[in-house]
Design a protein around this motif. Structure first.
Motif: not given
Lengths: 115, 115
Positions: B84-88, B90-110
């Motif tokens: 059941s862990d089969t899935a894609e 995604f790792c993501a990062v955001s700034h801890s300061g301003g614009s911290n809502y803006k997520l930047t994602f990796g391309k994903g691992t299946l």
């Protein structure tokens, strides 16, 4: 309760057509986000709303892309004169709070194919 | 600008085997880190997040990730996976300061878990 919903789930457009994609966020969620996910890529940020105010549209790829959230709930992403490079899955997310630490809940996405 | 690298696009494993999905990020400022999971035909769901404090964070279904500032990594691990862990993922990062809502994602691992 219901999660984030998006419609249509699939959209096929001929190049040059205008399209409108709808997002219904979770009730009461203040923040709303749009992301674009191209095939084989991770989601990329497009725009951010806090209630009805569009606070960040830095990710919109061109002036053909326009988003609105006039009453602070439902949002529409409009793409004018669609091009083949617009083909992607468009994801909507909402969060309860204002800050980035508030979890973003994602909808299932709208898959847009431009022929 | 920040970026996320997920080195493995696909990771096949057998059921009950351990797994590690790698994530490295680059940023000139302090960050928040996230792992999202996308099950087939479903929207992205938050799996776990690092905001501050303990560098080891855990999810309710047995995954854990450790923030390593010196190596700018946030690898995801599970000691024993299920079908059941089969899935894609995604790792993501955001700034801890301003614009911290803006997520930047990796391309994903299946992740594909085989019986």
């Amino acid at each position: 309760g219901a999660g984030v919903s998006q419609s249509p789930r699939y959209k096929v457009a001929k190049r040059g057509q205008d399209v409108a994609l709808r997002c219904d966020p979770i009730s009461g969620h203040v923040s709303l986000f749009w992301y674009q996910q191209a095939l084989g890529q991770g989601p990329e940020f497009l725009t951010y709303f806090q209630n009805e105010a569009q606070l960040d549209k830095s990710g919109l790829p061109s002036d053909r892309f326009f988003a609105e959230r006039p009453e602070g709930s439902v949002s529409t992403l409009k793409i004018q004169r669609t091009q083949q490079e617009d083909s992607a899955v468009y994801l909507c997310a909402s969060s309860l709070g204002l800050a980035g630490i508030s979890e973003q809940f994602f909808g299932p996405g709208t898959r847009l194919t431009v022929l | 600008a920040q970026s996320v690298t997920q080195l493995d696009s696909q990771v096949p494993v057998f059921e009950e085997a351990p797994v590690e999905l790698r994530c490295n990020y680059s940023s000139s400022v302090s960050v928040y880190l996230f792992w999202y999971v996308q099950y087939p035909n479903q929207g992205l769901q938050l799996l776990l997040k690092y905001l501050s404090g303990s560098t080891l964070v855990e999810s309710i279904n047995g995954f854990e990730a450790e923030f390593n500032k010196s190596q700018t990594s946030f690898h995801l691990r599970k000691p024993s996976v299920h079908i059941s862990d089969t899935a894609e993922y995604f790792c993501a990062v955001s700034h801890s300061g301003g614009s911290n809502y803006k997520l930047t994602f990796g391309k994903g691992t299946l992740l594909t878990v085989n019986p």
